[in-house]
Design a protein around this motif. Structure first.
Motif, PDB file in Angstrom:
ATOM      1  N   VAL A   1       0.269  -9.107   3.195  1.00 15.16           N
ATOM      2  CA  VAL A   1       0.781  -8.698   1.886  1.00 15.16           C
ATOM      3  C   VAL A   1       0.609  -7.187   1.751  1.00 15.16           C
ATOM      4  O   VAL A   1      -0.494  -6.657   1.929  1.00 15.16           O
ATOM      5  CB  VAL A   1       0.046  -9.430   0.746  1.00 15.16           C
ATOM      6  N   VAL A   2       1.710  -6.523   1.420  1.00 16.36           N
ATOM      7  CA  VAL A   2       1.691  -5.066   1.268  1.00 16.36           C
ATOM      8  C   VAL A   2       1.986  -4.735  -0.196  1.00 16.36           C
ATOM      9  O   VAL A   2       2.973  -5.216  -0.764  1.00 16.36           O
ATOM     10  CB  VAL A   2       2.747  -4.393   2.176  1.00 16.36           C
ATOM     11  N   THR A   3       1.131  -3.916  -0.793  1.00 17.82           N
ATOM     12  CA  THR A   3       1.287  -3.507  -2.188  1.00 17.82           C
ATOM     13  C   THR A   3       1.419  -1.982  -2.238  1.00 17.82           C
ATOM     14  O   THR A   3       0.581  -1.267  -1.692  1.00 17.82           O
ATOM     15  CB  THR A   3       0.073  -3.942  -3.034  1.00 17.82           C
ATOM     16  N   VAL A   4       2.482  -1.512  -2.887  1.00 16.73           N
ATOM     17  CA  VAL A   4       2.749  -0.065  -2.964  1.00 16.73           C
ATOM     18  C   VAL A   4       3.006   0.302  -4.422  1.00 16.73           C
ATOM     19  O   VAL A   4       3.809  -0.364  -5.091  1.00 16.73           O
ATOM     20  CB  VAL A   4       3.974   0.334  -2.108  1.00 16.73           C
ATOM     21  N   GLY A   5       2.328   1.365  -4.913  1.00 15.42           N
ATOM     22  CA  GLY A   5       2.592   1.795  -6.281  1.00 15.42           C
ATOM     23  C   GLY A   5       1.463   2.586  -6.893  1.00 15.42           C
ATOM     24  O   GLY A   5       0.624   3.151  -6.189  1.00 15.42           O
ATOM     25  N   ARG A   6       1.437   2.583  -8.218  1.00 16.47           N
ATOM     26  CA  ARG A   6       0.409   3.319  -8.969  1.00 16.47           C
ATOM     27  C   ARG A   6      -0.900   2.543  -8.954  1.00 16.47           C
ATOM     28  O   ARG A   6      -0.955   1.361  -8.585  1.00 16.47           O
ATOM     29  CB  ARG A   6       0.881   3.525 -10.418  1.00 16.47           C
ATOM     30  N   ALA A   7      -1.964   3.198  -9.416  1.00 13.64           N
ATOM     31  CA  ALA A   7      -3.303   2.598  -9.389  1.00 13.64           C
ATOM     32  C   ALA A   7      -3.372   1.342 -10.254  1.00 13.64           C
ATOM     33  O   ALA A   7      -3.976   0.338  -9.856  1.00 13.64           O
ATOM     34  CB  ALA A   7      -4.345   3.621  -9.849  1.00 13.64           C
ATOM     35  N   ASP A   8      -2.729   1.374 -11.439  1.00 15.44           N
ATOM     36  CA  ASP A   8      -2.801   0.195 -12.310  1.00 15.44           C
ATOM     37  C   ASP A   8      -2.048  -0.989 -11.716  1.00 15.44           C
ATOM     38  O   ASP A   8      -2.385  -2.152 -11.964  1.00 15.44           O
ATOM     39  CB  ASP A   8      -2.263   0.527 -13.713  1.00 15.44           C
ATOM     40  N   TRP A   9      -1.033  -0.731 -10.883  1.00 12.54           N
ATOM     41  CA  TRP A   9      -0.312  -1.804 -10.193  1.00 12.54           C
ATOM     42  C   TRP A   9      -1.233  -2.462  -9.163  1.00 12.54           C
ATOM     43  O   TRP A   9      -1.270  -3.693  -9.029  1.00 12.54           O
ATOM     44  CB  TRP A   9       0.946  -1.240  -9.543  1.00 12.54           C
ATOM     45  N   LEU A  10      -1.996  -1.642  -8.469  1.00 13.81           N
ATOM     46  CA  LEU A  10      -2.954  -2.190  -7.496  1.00 13.81           C
ATOM     47  C   LEU A  10      -4.038  -2.988  -8.214  1.00 13.81           C
ATOM     48  O   LEU A  10      -4.419  -4.093  -7.791  1.00 13.81           O
ATOM     49  CB  LEU A  10      -3.582  -1.072  -6.657  1.00 13.81           C
ATOM     50  N   GLU A  11      -4.534  -2.436  -9.338  1.00 16.62           N
ATOM     51  CA  GLU A  11      -5.603  -3.115 -10.069  1.00 16.62           C
ATOM     52  C   GLU A  11      -5.128  -4.451 -10.623  1.00 16.62           C
ATOM     53  O   GLU A  11      -5.892  -5.414 -10.705  1.00 16.62           O
ATOM     54  CB  GLU A  11      -6.086  -2.211 -11.215  1.00 16.62           C
ATOM     55  N   ARG A  12      -3.859  -4.532 -10.993  1.00 17.69           N
ATOM     56  CA  ARG A  12      -3.317  -5.785 -11.490  1.00 17.69           C
ATOM     57  C   ARG A  12      -3.397  -6.895 -10.437  1.00 17.69           C
ATOM     58  O   ARG A  12      -3.477  -8.077 -10.771  1.00 17.69           O
ATOM     59  CB  ARG A  12      -1.858  -5.583 -11.923  1.00 17.69           C
ATOM     60  N   HIS A  13      -3.408  -6.479  -9.171  1.00 22.33           N
ATOM     61  CA  HIS A  13      -3.498  -7.447  -8.077  1.00 22.33           C
ATOM     62  C   HIS A  13      -4.884  -7.454  -7.442  1.00 22.33           C
ATOM     63  O   HIS A  13      -5.066  -7.886  -6.299  1.00 22.33           O
ATOM     64  CB  HIS A  13      -2.432  -7.156  -7.013  1.00 22.33           C
ATOM     65  N   GLY A  14      -5.872  -6.951  -8.193  1.00 27.67           N
ATOM     66  CA  GLY A  14      -7.256  -7.040  -7.751  1.00 27.67           C
ATOM     67  C   GLY A  14      -7.652  -6.058  -6.670  1.00 27.67           C
ATOM     68  O   GLY A  14      -8.661  -6.259  -5.979  1.00 27.67           O
ATOM     69  N   ILE A  15      -6.892  -5.001  -6.522  1.00 25.25           N
ATOM     70  CA  ILE A  15      -7.202  -4.004  -5.490  1.00 25.25           C
ATOM     71  C   ILE A  15      -7.732  -2.748  -6.181  1.00 25.25           C
ATOM     72  O   ILE A  15      -7.056  -2.178  -7.060  1.00 25.25           O
ATOM     73  CB  ILE A  15      -5.931  -3.662  -4.667  1.00 25.25           C
ATOM     74  N   ARG A  16      -8.925  -2.322  -5.798  1.00 25.52           N
ATOM     75  CA  ARG A  16      -9.537  -1.165  -6.445  1.00 25.52           C
ATOM     76  C   ARG A  16      -9.711  -0.031  -5.447  1.00 25.52           C
ATOM     77  O   ARG A  16      -9.927  -0.253  -4.259  1.00 25.52           O
ATOM     78  CB  ARG A  16     -10.884  -1.547  -7.052  1.00 25.52           C
ATOM     79  N   THR A  17      -9.608   1.190  -5.973  1.00 22.96           N
ATOM     80  CA  THR A  17      -9.776   2.371  -5.122  1.00 22.96           C
ATOM     81  C   THR A  17     -11.180   2.921  -5.262  1.00 22.96           C
ATOM     82  O   THR A  17     -11.813   2.798  -6.320  1.00 22.96           O
ATOM     83  CB  THR A  17      -8.782   3.465  -5.529  1.00 22.96           C
ATOM     84  N   SER A  18     -11.697   3.527  -4.182  1.00 22.44           N
ATOM     85  CA  SER A  18     -13.015   4.146  -4.218  1.00 22.44           C
ATOM     86  C   SER A  18     -12.927   5.531  -4.839  1.00 22.44           C
ATOM     87  O   SER A  18     -11.832   6.094  -4.985  1.00 22.44           O
ATOM     88  CB  SER A  18     -13.579   4.252  -2.801  1.00 22.44           C
ATOM     89  N   GLU A  19     -14.078   6.077  -5.161  1.00 19.61           N
ATOM     90  CA  GLU A  19     -14.101   7.412  -5.764  1.00 19.61           C
ATOM     91  C   GLU A  19     -13.563   8.454  -4.800  1.00 19.61           C
ATOM     92  O   GLU A  19     -12.833   9.362  -5.200  1.00 19.61           O
ATOM     93  CB  GLU A  19     -15.540   7.753  -6.158  1.00 19.61           C
ATOM     94  N   ALA A  20     -13.890   8.337  -3.517  1.00 17.77           N
ATOM     95  CA  ALA A  20     -13.399   9.293  -2.515  1.00 17.77           C
ATOM     96  C   ALA A  20     -11.887   9.197  -2.366  1.00 17.77           C
ATOM     97  O   ALA A  20     -11.181  10.219  -2.247  1.00 17.77           O
ATOM     98  CB  ALA A  20     -14.068   9.027  -1.169  1.00 17.77           C
ATOM     99  N   GLN A  21     -11.380   7.951  -2.390  1.00 13.17           N
ATOM    100  CA  GLN A  21      -9.930   7.769  -2.282  1.00 13.17           C
ATOM    101  C   GLN A  21      -9.218   8.338  -3.512  1.00 13.17           C
ATOM    102  O   GLN A  21      -8.171   8.985  -3.407  1.00 13.17           O
ATOM    103  CB  GLN A  21      -9.602   6.281  -2.111  1.00 13.17           C
ATOM    104  N   ALA A  22      -9.811   8.123  -4.687  1.00  9.80           N
ATOM    105  CA  ALA A  22      -9.229   8.648  -5.924  1.00  9.80           C
ATOM    106  C   ALA A  22      -9.196  10.174  -5.912  1.00  9.80           C
ATOM    107  O   ALA A  22      -8.265  10.801  -6.420  1.00  9.80           O
ATOM    108  CB  ALA A  22     -10.000   8.134  -7.124  1.00  9.80           C
TER     109      ALA A  22
END
Length: 747
Positions: free
Chosen positions: A518-539
């Protein structure tokens, strides 16, 4: 006939616009008379153009076309209704031809008249009668246009420059003939022997030579006006003459060659390499490069493929195309350009009204000055010949030809040259608006930049390599129509793997299964909607990319962030040079965009716009507010844009400039339209407008200066009538020649 529905201002009825061809006008006084007479019809507004010999008339439903024609005919001129897409070329060509015939006869006969009258060695017994016979055809048939117009005007208790010419020439001839008939032996001796020059004078050479000079000036004017109108004629003749239309016969597609004007919307037609595209349409098959220089002035061909819009009269340079017609006939871009140019040339700038007002009273004043000159000379000197010569000279030199030609010839040439360069000036008042503009607001996307997103970098933040990351993101993005998605898919190339279980959210992103993951592409809130969170370094990496003026999107594979892709809208080639050119024209550039400030500042720095003049994060409504804010601060604002969301701001601005690659609504809201998509054309459009206005002012100055100096000199008896005729003709030719210099603009 052109009939365009337009809501009447303050009236409950519909108006239409009719174009009339008018024959017999010779000067600004004629123009004023026709306008006044048409304006007396209830609800009618008319704008008459001398070089085009036409009138654009706004007419209510209660007034018929025949009413307009009858009014013009009653005023003393000929008229008929014409269609702007089919100028009366043959009729205009006939005018220089007939003038040329009259001029040739006048020149052939005037030369011996001048030589015999002025050189005693060439005079023979009773030479006066020979000169009389030679002059007669000149002052009658050759001078007939002047006499005819003078008589028509006299019937209406009016006068024009033709009145001055007719009276002056007739007076010189009849005075001379009267002297000769009163004393038939006046020239019985060769040379001047026996002729008492203190009591008698013959002015046959004055009458003949003045007619010749004036006909020469009018012939050159007619030829120059014809050349000045060639730009519009050539524009309207650019279209293809035939089309290869696809028809289905017995289940098979075959080509049928039809006239281009027989096309209807929905027809599919073939365009081979080297052929003109028959009408506006959309490509359904094939890929090619289309040369749009004929309409836009841009030399670089535009790549087109299925789904791309193409314009009639442009040239297919390489591959075979199948195009489905969308607009035909008078609805095409070419026809719209023709109408805009014709309407602009037929209009009147505010500065032209000054010349019209002066011309309305000029001729009666000159007639009064001529009479006063004759009386004063006769009373103060008792010299009848000197009084007659001075008064005739006043009549001849005062003809306001140059005054009447000053504005319309420059406008005709300037707007025609603009059309050749892909610049459409909606009306003559626009020329004056460009003079006062000191600030230009530029919409970023599509105006300063290409409006097309392109991938700048692919950053891998996990174990998935950047090429694989791009391939997976491109596969899932290829199922979306969003510009960012299309940019990623385009950069990924092909072929791309199939995407299953695709889903998307406007302004959020896309998601799908590619190669079992499964590939998810988009803004941060789109990722969060699918349970994917970014780290502080990535942000931090993501924020750094956006702070650099780029658009960044996340790419997650499975439940983990795998990297990010950065994109940017590329600056158009030539935008920086165009900004520099606008600054040289005295304009302060202001960048307006809905993007974030970092992106806007990056673009501004690339093209040379000050950071203080950047307005970022602006909504469509905010664009109008931004223009109003600048205007409230005392700025006179021009606005350049290309989209639907720019239309309101274009209308609000003191000068609206639409990019022709944009939408119809933006073009309709604008005062100036550049048919290409280069910002350099915007600067060129403003420069052409200002150059045309300067030419008009220069023409008016010399026309006024000529009359202001010439009339007193003539009244004081310091000028020969023949020299006055030559000077009058020269002034008109000078004005026309000065206007024709605009044909070299941009070369």
């Amino acid at each position: 006939m052109t009939t365009r529905q337009a809501p009447a201002q303050g009236v409950e009825q519909e108006h239409r616009v009719v174009e009339l061809s008018i024959q017999g006008m010779t000067c600004a006084s004629c123009v004023g008379r026709v306008e006044r007479k048409l304006g007396k019809l209830d609800g009618v507004e008319a704008s008459v153009n001398l070089p085009l010999e036409s009138a654009v008339v706004r007419v209510p439903a209660t007034v018929s076309d025949q009413d307009l024609i009858d009014t013009v005919v009653a005023t003393g001129y000929g008229a008929h209704v014409v269609h702007p897409d089919h100028p009366d070329g043959d009729e205009h060509d006939h005018t220089p031809s007939l003038l040329g015939a009259r001029l040739v006869l006048a020149a052939v006969l005037s030369v011996p008249v001048l030589l015999i009258s002025m050189v005693p060695a060439l005079q023979f017994a009773n030479w006066g009668w020979v000169v009389f016979a030679l002059s007669l055809p000149v002052v009658t048939w050759s001078a007939w246009p002047f006499h005819r117009a003078a008589v028509i005007n006299a019937r209406h208790f009016s006068s024009t420059m033709d009145t001055l010419v007719s009276i002056g020439v007739t007076a010189a001839f009849l005075f001379s003939a009267g002297q000769l008939f009163a004393d038939p032996t006046l020239t019985q001796h060769a040379g001047m022997a026996g002729m008492d020059m203190t009591e008698h004078s013959l002015y046959f050479e004055v009458a003949a030579v003045v007619v010749t000079f004036l006909l020469l000036g009018r012939f050159l004017e007619a030829s120059a006006k014809q050349r000045a109108g060639d730009a519009l004629k050539s524009l309207l003749s650019l279209g293809a003459k035939e089309a290869h239309v696809l028809r289905t016969v017995d289940g098979e597609r075959t080509e049928v060659t039809l006239p281009a004007d027989a096309l209807i919307p929905g027809d599919a037609f073939v365009v081979r390499p080297g052929e003109k595209i028959a009408t506006d349409g959309t490509v359904t098959e094939g890929h090619s490069a289309v040369d749009t220089a004929l309409l836009t002035g841009e030399s670089i061909p535009v790549e087109v493929g299925p789904g791309d819009a193409v314009t009639g009269a442009t040239i297919n340079t390489s591959g075979r195309l199948v195009v489905r017609a969308t607009r035909v006939g008078s609805d095409t871009v070419l026809s719209q350009m023709g109408r805009l140019v014709s309407q602009a040339q037929s209009g009147k700038a505010r500065i032209a009204r000054l010349a019209d007002r002066i011309s309305a009273v000029f001729v009666p004043v000159v007639l009064g000055i001529a009479v006063l000159t004759f009386v004063l000379w006769l009373v103060l000197t008792g010299d009848l010949d000197a009084a007659f010569t001075a008064s005739v000279t006043v009549l001849v030199i005062a003809c306001p030809c140059a005054l009447g030609l000053a504005t319309p010839t420059a406008l005709l040439t300037g707007t025609g040259r603009g059309a050749q360069l892909g610049i459409l000036i909606r009306g003559p008042q626009v020329l004056e608006d460009t003079r006062t503009v000191d600030t230009i607001v530029l919409d970023k996307t599509g105006t300063v930049t290409t409006g097309t997103m392109a991938v700048v970098d692919v950053v891998a933040l996990a174990a998935v390599p950047a090429p694989d990351l791009l391939r997976l993101a491109g596969a899932v993005e290829s199922a979306s129509e969003h510009p960012i998605a299309q940019a990623v898919a385009r950069h990924a190339g092909g072929p791309l793997p199939e995407t299953r279980a695709f889903s998307s959210a406007p302004g959020g992103g896309v998601r799908g299964e590619v190669d079992g993951v499964v590939v998810t592409v988009g803004r941060a809130d789109w990722l969060e909607r699918h349970g994917i969170r970014t780290s502080e370094a990535q942000a931090t990496r993501f924020t750094a990319a956006e702070d650099a003026g780029r658009t960044a999107i996340w790419v997650a594979v499975g439940d983990d962030v795998a990297g990010l892709i950065t994109l940017s809208d590329t600056v158009k080639d030539g935008s920086a040079a165009a900004i520099a050119r606008l600054r040289r024209l005295g304009l302060r550039p202001v960048l307006l965009t809905g993007d974030n400030r970092a992106v806007a500042l990056q673009v501004a720095a690339a093209v040379g716009i000050d950071a203080a003049d950047v307005r970022a994060g602006v909504s469509p409504e905010g664009k109008v507010d931004a223009v109003r804010e600048l205007q409230a601060g005392g700025a006179t604002v021009a606005m350049a844009g290309d989209g639907v969301n720019d239309a309101a701001a274009l209308a609000q601005a003191d000068l609206g400039i639409a990019m022709g690659s944009g939408t119809d609504v933006a073009i309709e809201a604008a005062d100036l339209t550049v048919m290409g998509n280069s910002l350099e054309q915007v600067a060129q459009a403003i420069e052409l407008s200002r150059r045309t206005l300067r030419t008009i002012k220069g023409n008016l100055f010399w026309a006024f200066f000529y009359n202001a100096v010439g009339i007193p000199v003539a009244a004081l008896g310091l000028l020969n009538p023949m020299l006055a005729g030559a000077a009058m003709a020269a002034s008109s030719v000078l004005v026309v020649a000065n206007s024709l210099r605009l044909r070299s603009f941009g070369r």
